[in-house]
Design a protein around this motif. Structure first.
Motif, mmCIF file in Angstrom:
data_model
loop_
_atom_site.group_PDB
_atom_site.id
_atom_site.type_symbol
_atom_site.label_atom_id
_atom_site.label_comp_id
_atom_site.label_asym_id
_atom_site.label_seq_id
_atom_site.Cartn_x
_atom_site.Cartn_y
_atom_site.Cartn_z
ATOM 1 N N VAL A 116 -13.606 7.685 -60.064
ATOM 2 C CA VAL A 116 -13.762 6.542 -59.146
ATOM 3 C C VAL A 116 -14.379 5.365 -59.912
ATOM 4 C CG1 VAL A 116 -14.726 5.755 -56.956
ATOM 5 C CG2 VAL A 116 -14.138 8.151 -57.250
ATOM 6 N N ALA A 117 -15.379 5.686 -60.752
ATOM 7 C CA ALA A 117 -16.013 4.623 -61.554
ATOM 8 C C ALA A 117 -14.981 3.966 -62.458
ATOM 9 C CB ALA A 117 -17.148 5.212 -62.388
ATOM 10 N N THR A 118 -14.097 4.783 -63.033
ATOM 11 C CA THR A 118 -13.052 4.231 -63.914
ATOM 12 C C THR A 118 -12.133 3.309 -63.123
ATOM 13 O OG1 THR A 118 -13.129 6.261 -65.181
ATOM 14 C CG2 THR A 118 -11.231 4.845 -65.546
ATOM 15 N N VAL A 119 -11.755 3.741 -61.915
ATOM 16 C CA VAL A 119 -10.859 2.905 -61.102
ATOM 17 C C VAL A 119 -11.490 1.535 -60.858
ATOM 18 C CG1 VAL A 119 -9.940 2.586 -58.767
ATOM 19 C CG2 VAL A 119 -9.625 4.763 -59.937
ATOM 20 N N LEU A 209 -7.999 8.209 -53.443
ATOM 21 C CA LEU A 209 -7.112 9.258 -53.951
ATOM 22 C C LEU A 209 -7.849 10.159 -54.950
ATOM 23 C CD1 LEU A 209 -4.188 10.315 -53.997
ATOM 24 C CD2 LEU A 209 -3.719 8.713 -55.844
ATOM 25 N N VAL A 210 -8.660 9.522 -55.815
ATOM 26 C CA VAL A 210 -9.429 10.305 -56.787
ATOM 27 C C VAL A 210 -10.364 11.265 -56.051
ATOM 28 C CG1 VAL A 210 -11.234 10.167 -58.553
ATOM 29 C CG2 VAL A 210 -9.305 8.587 -58.636
ATOM 30 N N VAL A 211 -11.073 10.753 -55.037
ATOM 31 C CA VAL A 211 -11.997 11.597 -54.268
ATOM 32 C C VAL A 211 -11.223 12.745 -53.611
ATOM 33 C CG1 VAL A 211 -13.567 11.653 -52.286
ATOM 34 C CG2 VAL A 211 -13.605 9.705 -53.848
ATOM 35 N N PHE A 212 -10.101 12.427 -52.989
ATOM 36 C CA PHE A 212 -9.286 13.433 -52.307
ATOM 37 C C PHE A 212 -8.834 14.523 -53.291
ATOM 38 C CE2 PHE A 212 -4.973 14.844 -51.123
ATOM 39 C CZ PHE A 212 -5.255 15.446 -49.908
ATOM 40 N N ASP A 219 -11.817 21.749 -60.039
ATOM 41 C CA ASP A 219 -11.838 21.714 -61.506
ATOM 42 C C ASP A 219 -11.505 20.348 -62.083
ATOM 43 O OD1 ASP A 219 -12.422 24.371 -61.451
ATOM 44 O OD2 ASP A 219 -10.310 25.001 -61.572
ATOM 45 N N LEU A 220 -10.987 19.447 -61.234
ATOM 46 C CA LEU A 220 -10.550 18.154 -61.776
ATOM 47 C C LEU A 220 -11.711 17.357 -62.354
ATOM 48 C CD1 LEU A 220 -7.841 16.624 -59.415
ATOM 49 C CD2 LEU A 220 -7.556 17.663 -61.651
ATOM 50 N N GLY A 221 -12.810 17.273 -61.614
ATOM 51 C CA GLY A 221 -13.926 16.502 -62.144
ATOM 52 C C GLY A 221 -15.143 16.568 -61.250
ATOM 53 N N PRO A 222 -16.301 16.909 -61.798
ATOM 54 C CA PRO A 222 -17.515 17.000 -60.981
ATOM 55 C C PRO A 222 -18.158 15.625 -60.757
ATOM 56 C CG PRO A 222 -18.019 17.574 -63.237
ATOM 57 C CD PRO A 222 -16.554 17.257 -63.202
ATOM 58 N N PRO A 223 -18.990 15.505 -59.714
ATOM 59 C CA PRO A 223 -19.736 14.255 -59.534
ATOM 60 C C PRO A 223 -20.822 14.104 -60.610
ATOM 61 C CG PRO A 223 -20.119 15.789 -57.703
ATOM 62 C CD PRO A 223 -19.293 16.505 -58.690
ATOM 63 N N GLY A 434 -0.489 13.202 -64.963
ATOM 64 C CA GLY A 434 -1.754 12.753 -64.382
ATOM 65 C C GLY A 434 -1.593 11.540 -63.495
ATOM 66 N N VAL A 435 -0.602 10.700 -63.831
ATOM 67 C CA VAL A 435 -0.460 9.434 -63.121
ATOM 68 C C VAL A 435 0.410 9.588 -61.861
ATOM 69 C CG1 VAL A 435 1.631 8.280 -64.035
ATOM 70 C CG2 VAL A 435 -0.522 7.020 -63.923
ATOM 71 N N THR A 436 1.095 10.730 -61.739
ATOM 72 C CA THR A 436 2.037 10.912 -60.619
ATOM 73 C C THR A 436 1.433 10.638 -59.234
ATOM 74 O OG1 THR A 436 3.203 12.504 -61.947
ATOM 75 C CG2 THR A 436 3.743 12.508 -59.614
ATOM 76 N N PRO A 437 0.235 11.173 -58.908
ATOM 77 C CA PRO A 437 -0.312 10.869 -57.566
ATOM 78 C C PRO A 437 -0.528 9.374 -57.347
ATOM 79 C CG PRO A 437 -1.659 12.530 -58.700
ATOM 80 C CD PRO A 437 -0.646 12.065 -59.676
ATOM 81 N N PHE A 438 -0.910 8.661 -58.415
ATOM 82 C CA PHE A 438 -1.153 7.219 -58.295
ATOM 83 C C PHE A 438 0.169 6.476 -58.099
ATOM 84 C CE2 PHE A 438 -4.617 9.086 -60.614
ATOM 85 C CZ PHE A 438 -5.713 8.571 -59.941
ATOM 86 N N PHE A 439 1.202 6.963 -58.795
ATOM 87 C CA PHE A 439 2.534 6.391 -58.639
ATOM 88 C C PHE A 439 2.973 6.529 -57.180
ATOM 89 C CE2 PHE A 439 7.138 7.027 -58.557
ATOM 90 C CZ PHE A 439 7.577 5.881 -59.187
ATOM 91 N N ALA A 440 2.781 7.747 -56.639
ATOM 92 C CA ALA A 440 3.165 7.993 -55.241
ATOM 93 C C ALA A 440 2.359 7.089 -54.305
ATOM 94 C CB ALA A 440 2.927 9.461 -54.899
ATOM 95 N N ALA A 441 1.060 6.928 -54.602
ATOM 96 C CA ALA A 441 0.218 6.070 -53.758
ATOM 97 C C ALA A 441 0.706 4.629 -53.806
ATOM 98 C CB ALA A 441 -1.233 6.147 -54.224
#
Lengths: 463, 212
Positions: A116-119, A209-212, A219-223, A434-441
């Motif tokens: 989320v920070a990266t976004v 989307l990242v949070v979801f 396993d994707l990424g911890p807070p 990795g980018v596929t969900p963002f593409f769909a969004a």
């Protein structure tokens, strides 16, 4: 042959010359010169058919000769170099690290927090730098190492960075929206305002989307927790120039207290002062000035080159004929719009967004206006539920968003290649996955923007 | 700067290329300085108006003069570095002589259209010069700005002639990497170079090397 050339109708000349121009572009002639050359040849043909070759040629030469100076010194274009300079100095003002650090401290606690920070940090930096691909390249170096250190999935990390770069073109300052406004003869300030909400909404959709995704797959990424409020507030001052640039542009345009160029200049002034404060030397400034000069001249050359072609198109009456054809197609205007956007998706894979828009808009834009119901239509009588001015603004935002989407579309989405290029341990296939969900969004966002034009038009309507 | 993508050696062609590039670089720098002058002028105008109700006299006239400088003066520099946008999907499939012939033809086309524009824009300047045209507000003569167009385009012609020479040489010698002309790069290299131009790549590479 000679007989055909001297008796051809302007419209026939328009079609033939445009076809030749497309061949020039396809075989690799620089777009500015392919369009200028085709425009000139078209003028020669049209005038020669009317007044003989010798006279027609001289008239065409004289007409073509007036265009570079008269078009390049159009006052509203003076905004472009200020935005470009902001872009080249943004890095030297220390904004990348400051933004990422601040975003990490403020939103790192969320699931997938570094993502989320990266976004949000890429959105901020991309907005001021205006360079999608370069933003992804920079953040591949800033954000991915931190994410991997915290045990983030590498495909996910790469996907966030590649997608984040695409947030460059809608949030002000946006040079591409300025260019769109000039070509379609709309108010620059209105276009810049119109991009704000869709840009911010896109960033929030990415963040959500990242949070979801992080909630669905632990396993994707911890807070990242443990930052105090004091640490959070301490991270803000370094990011202020970005907020200042966006704020001053909004205030000048929305409040009508200054011209867009003045807003751009004030932004550039602040970013330059910040870069000096951060220790920028003359050699760095010199490079930034020369790069700004190069990019400015490239854009201006394209603009006058394309406008020379547009001058010819006016004589050939091609845009009107194309518009009449598009408007006459017996199917839903939304289907036609969809085909036009798909054509952009394909073209965007092979060409830079600015080149693509400049090349196509002179013909496509009047067609879109015609499809909506013509230049005088009201929102109530129109096909897309927007007035003709509204349609110009709405289509601009959609087409720019579309151009950005091309940067993460397989097989040659440039942002994905650059992330893989910077990170030798991540393959292009990994980035695309990795980018596929963002593409769909993004596809969904574009669909929503098409269905609900008021998301785009609300802010400009308040001006 | 991204000059590294162009090969240089000790041939006459390369020496001429380097000399011309020095001049083009100066022009580009002047363009960049003019952009910063525009920034300073617009800041002065807005602050002057807001704080003292005193905008810069002839602001719009000066902006238009500046625009003529930065819109044209770096055009040859941009061409030297391959900065003008094009679609290279077909060219990137070609190799060796076929590629140089295609480049040669497209350079020749550019040269011809530039020559026409030099001629046409000179007429445009000459009319302004003989009529004594001046700007709307404070009456600055317009002809110097109009003269800049044929002058800058003449330098572009010189650059294009040099590139034609380089491609002709490459066709004759069948060289793989001719001197004095930019190469087509793949997507990642191109994008990385763009990031470098933002000043970012080198610094982070240095940092990551230090860390490792």
């Amino acid at each position: 042959m000679i007989e055909f050339m001297s008796t051809a109708e302007p419209l026939q000349i328009g079609v033939i010359v445009s076809f030749v121009m497309l061949i020039f572009v396809l075989i690799g002639v620089r777009v500015a010169f392919a369009t200028a050359g085709a425009g000139f040849l078209g003028l020669v043909w049209i005038f020669s058919a009317k007044m003989g070759f010798e006279k027609g040629f001289i008239v065409a030469v004289k007409m073509a000769g007036t265009i570079p100076h008269s078009k390049a010194t159009t006052l509203s274009l003076s905004l472009i170099p200020t935005f470009i300079l902001i872009g080249y100095l943004a890095y030297h003002a220390g904004l990348t690290k400051a933004l990422f650090e601040a975003a990490k401290r403020w939103v790192g606690w969320l699931p997938g927090g570094l993502g989320v920070a990266t976004v949000f940090s890429t959105a901020g930096f991309a907005a001021v730098s205006g360079a999608s691909v370069a933003t992804s390249a920079v953040f591949a170096r800033v954000a991915i190492p931190e994410m991997l250190k915290m045990g983030y999935d590498k495909r996910f990390a790469a996907g966030v960075v590649a997608a984040g770069g695409t947030l460059a073109s809608l949030i002000p300052p946006s040079a591409i929206l300025v260019i769109y406004a000039i070509i379609v003869e709309q108010d620059v300030g209105t276009l810049l305002m119109a991009g704000f909400i869709p840009g911010i909404v896109s960033a929030f959709i990415y963040g959500g989307l990242v949070v979801f995704l992080a909630l669905m797959n632990k396993d994707l990424g911890p807070p990242v927790r443990g930052f105090t409020w004091k640490q959070r507030f301490e991270s803000i001052p370094g990011t202020l120039p970005i907020f200042f640039v966006i704020f001053i542009i909004m205030v000048c345009i929305y409040g009508g207290v200054g011209t867009p160029t003045e807003a751009g200049a004030l932004g550039a002034g602040v970013i330059m002062a910040m870069a000096f404060y951060k220790g920028m030397r003359w050699s760095t400034l010199k490079d930034a000035l020369m790069e700004s000069s190069k990019l400015t001249v490239m854009i201006f050359t394209m603009i006058w080159g394309v406008l020379l072609y547009v001058r010819f198109l006016g004589f050939a009456d091609l845009p009107n004929a194309f518009s009449a054809w598009i408007a006459g197609i017996d199917q839903s205007p939304y289907i036609t719009l969809l085909f036009i956007l798909l054509a952009y998706a394909v073209l965007g894979m092979f060409m830079d967004a600015i080149g693509m828009l400049l090349l196509t808009l002179p013909v496509v834009y009047p067609a879109i206006i015609a499809l909506n119901g013509g230049p005088l239509v009201t929102a109530a009588d129109s096909a897309f539920g927007v007035s003709s001015t509204g349609c110009a603004i709405w289509f601009g935002i959609i087409v720019v968003k579309m151009a950005e989407l091309c940067l993460i579309t397989p097989p040659i989405g440039l942002n994905c290649f650059v992330v893989a290029g910077v990170r030798k341990d991540i393959s292009v296939q990994d980035v695309f996955r990795g980018v596929t969900p963002f593409f769909a969004a993004d596809v969904l966002t574009i669909a929503v923007l098409i269905a609900v034009p008021s998301i785009v038009l609300w802010l400009p309507s308040m001006m | 700067m991204s000059s590294s993508i162009i090969r240089e050696d000790s041939t006459r062609l390369s020496k001429f290329d380097q000399q011309l590039f020095k001049l083009e670089s100066w022009f580009s720098l002047i363009g960049g300085i003019t952009i910063s002058m525009l920034v300073a002028l617009a800041i002065a105008n807005s602050l002057g108006r807001w704080l003292f109700n005193l905008p810069v006299t002839g602001y719009i006239d000066w902006v238009e003069q500046f625009m003529a400088v930065f819109a044209f003066i770096g055009i040859a520099y941009c061409q030297r570095l391959g900065g003008h946008i094009r679609m290279d999907i077909l060219l990137s499939l070609m190799k060796g002589r076929a590629l140089w012939v295609a480049e040669w033809a497209s350079t020749l086309f550019m040269l011809l259209i530039t020559a026409v524009l030099v001629y046409g824009s000179y007429f445009h300047f000459y009319r302004a010069f003989t009529n004594g045209d001046s700007s709307m507000d404070i009456g600055i003569p317009i002809w110097p700005a109009k003269l800049l167009v044929p002058v800058a385009l003449s330098f572009l012609m010189l650059r294009l002639l040099l590139q034609l020479w380089a491609y002709s040489r490459a066709i004759l010698l069948g060289s793989e990497q001719p001197v004095g002309v930019p190469f087509i790069e793949d997507a990642a290299t191109q994008a990385n170079r763009e990031a470098e131009s933002l000043g970012a790549a080198s610094e982070y590479d240095k940092e990551s090397q230090e860390q490792s």
